[in-house]
Design a protein around this motif. Structure first.
Motif, PDB file in Angstrom:
ATOM      1  N   VAL A  88       1.598  13.642   4.102  1.00  0.00           N
ATOM      2  CA  VAL A  88       0.866  14.030   5.010  1.00  0.00           C
ATOM      3  C   VAL A  88      -0.098  14.851   4.400  1.00  0.00           C
ATOM      4  CG1 VAL A  88       0.528  14.064   7.687  1.00  0.00           C
ATOM      5  CG2 VAL A  88       1.686  12.920   7.689  1.00  0.00           C
ATOM      6  N   PHE A  89       0.204  15.897   4.279  1.00  0.00           N
ATOM      7  CA  PHE A  89      -0.228  17.310   3.493  1.00  0.00           C
ATOM      8  C   PHE A  89      -0.678  18.040   4.491  1.00  0.00           C
ATOM      9  CE2 PHE A  89      -0.913  13.664   0.255  1.00  0.00           C
ATOM     10  CZ  PHE A  89       0.088  14.419  -0.773  1.00  0.00           C
ATOM     11  N   ALA A  90      -0.239  18.169   5.460  1.00  0.00           N
ATOM     12  CA  ALA A  90      -0.431  19.312   6.492  1.00  0.00           C
ATOM     13  C   ALA A  90      -0.131  20.442   5.942  1.00  0.00           C
ATOM     14  CB  ALA A  90      -0.267  19.106   7.778  1.00  0.00           C
ATOM     15  N   CYS A  91       0.757  20.592   5.112  1.00  0.00           N
ATOM     16  CA  CYS A  91       0.955  22.254   5.249  1.00  0.00           C
ATOM     17  C   CYS A  91      -0.135  22.088   3.766  1.00  0.00           C
ATOM     18  CB  CYS A  91       2.639  21.989   3.781  1.00  0.00           C
ATOM     19  SG  CYS A  91       2.651  20.265   2.571  1.00  0.00           S
ATOM     20  N   LEU A  92      -1.227  21.359   2.966  1.00  0.00           N
ATOM     21  CA  LEU A  92      -0.957  22.290   1.891  1.00  0.00           C
ATOM     22  C   LEU A  92      -2.619  23.090   2.422  1.00  0.00           C
ATOM     23  CD1 LEU A  92      -0.234  20.020   0.484  1.00  0.00           C
ATOM     24  CD2 LEU A  92      -2.251  19.152  -1.101  1.00  0.00           C
ATOM     25  N   THR A  93      -3.377  22.352   3.553  1.00  0.00           N
ATOM     26  CA  THR A  93      -4.072  23.867   4.443  1.00  0.00           C
ATOM     27  C   THR A  93      -3.514  24.692   5.066  1.00  0.00           C
ATOM     28  OG1 THR A  93      -3.461  22.430   6.913  1.00  0.00           O
ATOM     29  CG2 THR A  93      -5.245  21.253   5.148  1.00  0.00           C
ATOM     30  N   ARG A  94      -2.339  24.578   4.958  1.00  0.00           N
ATOM     31  CA  ARG A  94      -1.941  26.085   5.787  1.00  0.00           C
ATOM     32  C   ARG A  94      -1.446  27.208   4.270  1.00  0.00           C
ATOM     33  NH1 ARG A  94      -2.092  21.853   9.166  1.00  0.00           N
ATOM     34  NH2 ARG A  94      -2.579  22.324  11.575  1.00  0.00           N
ATOM     35  N   ASP A  95      -1.217  27.130   3.641  1.00  0.00           N
ATOM     36  CA  ASP A  95      -0.624  27.677   2.498  1.00  0.00           C
ATOM     37  C   ASP A  95      -1.216  26.957   1.040  1.00  0.00           C
ATOM     38  OD1 ASP A  95       0.693  29.020   0.205  1.00  0.00           O
ATOM     39  OD2 ASP A  95       2.405  29.200   1.180  1.00  0.00           O
ATOM     40  N   PRO A  96      -2.166  27.488   0.218  1.00  0.00           N
ATOM     41  CA  PRO A  96      -3.070  27.078  -1.113  1.00  0.00           C
ATOM     42  C   PRO A  96      -1.415  26.882  -2.238  1.00  0.00           C
ATOM     43  CG  PRO A  96      -3.427  28.961  -1.055  1.00  0.00           C
ATOM     44  CD  PRO A  96      -2.689  28.800   0.523  1.00  0.00           C
ATOM     45  N   ARG A  97      -0.170  27.258  -1.843  1.00  0.00           N
ATOM     46  CA  ARG A  97       0.805  27.223  -2.774  1.00  0.00           C
ATOM     47  C   ARG A  97       1.224  25.495  -2.818  1.00  0.00           C
ATOM     48  NH1 ARG A  97       4.582  32.081  -1.405  1.00  0.00           N
ATOM     49  NH2 ARG A  97       3.681  31.630   0.582  1.00  0.00           N
ATOM     50  N   PHE A  98       0.789  25.199  -2.061  1.00  0.00           N
ATOM     51  CA  PHE A  98       1.456  24.031  -1.768  1.00  0.00           C
ATOM     52  C   PHE A  98       0.493  22.691  -2.623  1.00  0.00           C
ATOM     53  CE2 PHE A  98       4.137  25.774   1.658  1.00  0.00           C
ATOM     54  CZ  PHE A  98       5.664  25.012   0.960  1.00  0.00           C
ATOM     55  N   VAL A  99       0.184  22.262  -2.822  1.00  0.00           N
ATOM     56  CA  VAL A  99      -0.293  20.709  -3.695  1.00  0.00           C
ATOM     57  C   VAL A  99       0.454  19.913  -3.541  1.00  0.00           C
ATOM     58  CG1 VAL A  99      -1.544  22.557  -4.752  1.00  0.00           C
ATOM     59  CG2 VAL A  99       0.514  21.317  -6.214  1.00  0.00           C
ATOM     60  N   GLU A 100      -0.320  18.689  -4.041  1.00  0.00           N
ATOM     61  CA  GLU A 100       0.230  16.946  -4.415  1.00  0.00           C
ATOM     62  C   GLU A 100       1.055  16.769  -5.919  1.00  0.00           C
ATOM     63  OE1 GLU A 100      -1.279  12.092  -3.677  1.00  0.00           O
ATOM     64  OE2 GLU A 100      -2.454  14.625  -3.434  1.00  0.00           O
ATOM     65  N   ASP A 101       2.328  16.723  -5.475  1.00  0.00           N
ATOM     66  CA  ASP A 101       2.753  16.641  -6.978  1.00  0.00           C
ATOM     67  C   ASP A 101       1.773  14.623  -7.908  1.00  0.00           C
ATOM     68  OD1 ASP A 101       4.229  14.028  -5.931  1.00  0.00           O
ATOM     69  OD2 ASP A 101       6.249  15.006  -6.094  1.00  0.00           O
ATOM     70  N   GLU A 102       2.337  14.726  -8.280  1.00  0.00           N
ATOM     71  CA  GLU A 102       2.422  13.177  -9.174  1.00  0.00           C
ATOM     72  C   GLU A 102       2.648  11.461  -7.929  1.00  0.00           C
ATOM     73  OE1 GLU A 102       5.916  14.143 -10.756  1.00  0.00           O
ATOM     74  OE2 GLU A 102       4.156  15.207 -10.757  1.00  0.00           O
ATOM     75  N   ASP A 103       4.154  11.833  -7.599  1.00  0.00           N
ATOM     76  CA  ASP A 103       3.742  10.329  -6.582  1.00  0.00           C
ATOM     77  C   ASP A 103       3.614  11.025  -5.221  1.00  0.00           C
ATOM     78  OD1 ASP A 103       5.936   9.582  -9.212  1.00  0.00           O
ATOM     79  OD2 ASP A 103       7.418  11.456  -7.925  1.00  0.00           O
ATOM     80  N   GLY A 104       1.537  11.480  -5.840  1.00  0.00           N
ATOM     81  CA  GLY A 104       1.612  11.413  -3.877  1.00  0.00           C
ATOM     82  C   GLY A 104       2.806  12.404  -2.538  1.00  0.00           C
ATOM     83  N   LEU A 105       3.398  13.041  -3.375  1.00  0.00           N
ATOM     84  CA  LEU A 105       4.260  14.457  -2.301  1.00  0.00           C
ATOM     85  C   LEU A 105       3.940  15.592  -2.393  1.00  0.00           C
ATOM     86  CD1 LEU A 105       7.511  12.359  -2.247  1.00  0.00           C
ATOM     87  CD2 LEU A 105       5.987  11.559  -0.968  1.00  0.00           C
ATOM     88  N   ALA A 106       4.659  16.587  -1.598  1.00  0.00           N
ATOM     89  CA  ALA A 106       3.340  17.404  -1.539  1.00  0.00           C
ATOM     90  C   ALA A 106       5.136  18.222  -2.524  1.00  0.00           C
ATOM     91  CB  ALA A 106       4.186  18.466  -0.403  1.00  0.00           C
ATOM     92  N   THR A 107       4.851  19.447  -3.619  1.00  0.00           N
ATOM     93  CA  THR A 107       5.323  20.754  -4.258  1.00  0.00           C
ATOM     94  C   THR A 107       4.569  21.564  -4.247  1.00  0.00           C
ATOM     95  OG1 THR A 107       6.375  20.326  -6.432  1.00  0.00           O
ATOM     96  CG2 THR A 107       3.824  20.014  -5.840  1.00  0.00           C
ATOM     97  N   ILE A 108       5.326  22.630  -4.500  1.00  0.00           N
ATOM     98  CA  ILE A 108       4.409  23.713  -4.971  1.00  0.00           C
ATOM     99  C   ILE A 108       4.595  24.502  -6.394  1.00  0.00           C
ATOM    100  CG2 ILE A 108       5.155  26.277  -4.222  1.00  0.00           C
ATOM    101  CD1 ILE A 108       7.035  25.187  -2.161  1.00  0.00           C
ATOM    102  N   ASP A 109       3.427  24.956  -6.524  1.00  0.00           N
ATOM    103  CA  ASP A 109       2.702  25.606  -7.609  1.00  0.00           C
ATOM    104  C   ASP A 109       2.040  26.884  -6.896  1.00  0.00           C
ATOM    105  OD1 ASP A 109       1.932  25.796 -10.129  1.00  0.00           O
ATOM    106  OD2 ASP A 109       0.056  24.755 -10.195  1.00  0.00           O
ATOM    107  N   PRO A 110       3.427  27.784  -7.619  1.00  0.00           N
ATOM    108  CA  PRO A 110       3.215  29.239  -7.727  1.00  0.00           C
ATOM    109  C   PRO A 110       1.849  29.401  -8.129  1.00  0.00           C
ATOM    110  CG  PRO A 110       5.219  29.379  -7.905  1.00  0.00           C
ATOM    111  CD  PRO A 110       4.418  27.126  -8.426  1.00  0.00           C
ATOM    112  N   GLY A 111       1.419  28.901  -8.904  1.00  0.00           N
ATOM    113  CA  GLY A 111      -0.070  29.032  -9.264  1.00  0.00           C
ATOM    114  C   GLY A 111      -1.138  28.797  -9.074  1.00  0.00           C
ATOM    115  N   ALA A 112      -1.633  27.851  -7.996  1.00  0.00           N
ATOM    116  CA  ALA A 112      -2.044  27.018  -7.457  1.00  0.00           C
ATOM    117  C   ALA A 112      -3.200  27.979  -6.522  1.00  0.00           C
ATOM    118  CB  ALA A 112      -1.911  25.910  -7.251  1.00  0.00           C
ATOM    119  N   ASP A 113      -3.036  28.942  -6.367  1.00  0.00           N
ATOM    120  CA  ASP A 113      -3.608  29.813  -5.001  1.00  0.00           C
ATOM    121  C   ASP A 113      -4.882  30.552  -5.544  1.00  0.00           C
ATOM    122  OD1 ASP A 113      -4.466  32.031  -3.824  1.00  0.00           O
ATOM    123  OD2 ASP A 113      -2.756  32.090  -2.064  1.00  0.00           O
ATOM    124  N   PRO A 114      -6.384  30.316  -5.251  1.00  0.00           N
ATOM    125  CA  PRO A 114      -7.421  31.072  -5.913  1.00  0.00           C
ATOM    126  C   PRO A 114      -7.292  32.095  -5.922  1.00  0.00           C
ATOM    127  CG  PRO A 114      -7.801  28.762  -4.319  1.00  0.00           C
ATOM    128  CD  PRO A 114      -6.484  28.501  -3.991  1.00  0.00           C
TER     129      PRO A 114
END
Length: 88
Positions: free
Chosen positions: A16-42
């Motif tokens: 659903v990715f509701a987490c992505l809009t609350r914390d930019p460290r959450f991103v979509e992985d290659e399987d279409g699920l949420a994961t965490i990328d500490p370096g993704a925050d711009p």
């Protein structure tokens, strides 16, 4: 600053990715699920320890952004995300 762990249970995540809009460290992985990328925050230069298995993603941080992680966990409709403070 608190040291905290963010865990995503992959089998509970439905993309659903509701987490992505609350914390930019959450991103979509290659399987279409949420994961965490500490370096993704711009905006923030974020570092964290990340462990990923077939069952879960676990990231450990020692910054002042635990509230963002908690908001992401609260927004998850499947309760796939858990945020816990951990001992040093």
């Amino acid at each position: 600053m608190p040291r905290y762990e963010v865990t995503i249970e992959k089998d509970a995540c439905d993309g659903v990715f509701a987490c992505l809009t609350r914390d930019p460290r959450f991103v979509e992985d290659e399987d279409g699920l949420a994961t965490i990328d500490p370096g993704a925050d711009p905006v923030y230069d974020c570092e964290g320890e990340l462990t990923e298995t077939a069952e879960r993603v676990v990231a450990t941080f020692d910054d002042d952004r635990i509230d963002e992680a908690r908001r992401a966990a609260t927004a998850c409709p499947t309760d796939a995300i858990v945020v816990d403070e951990v001992d040093e």
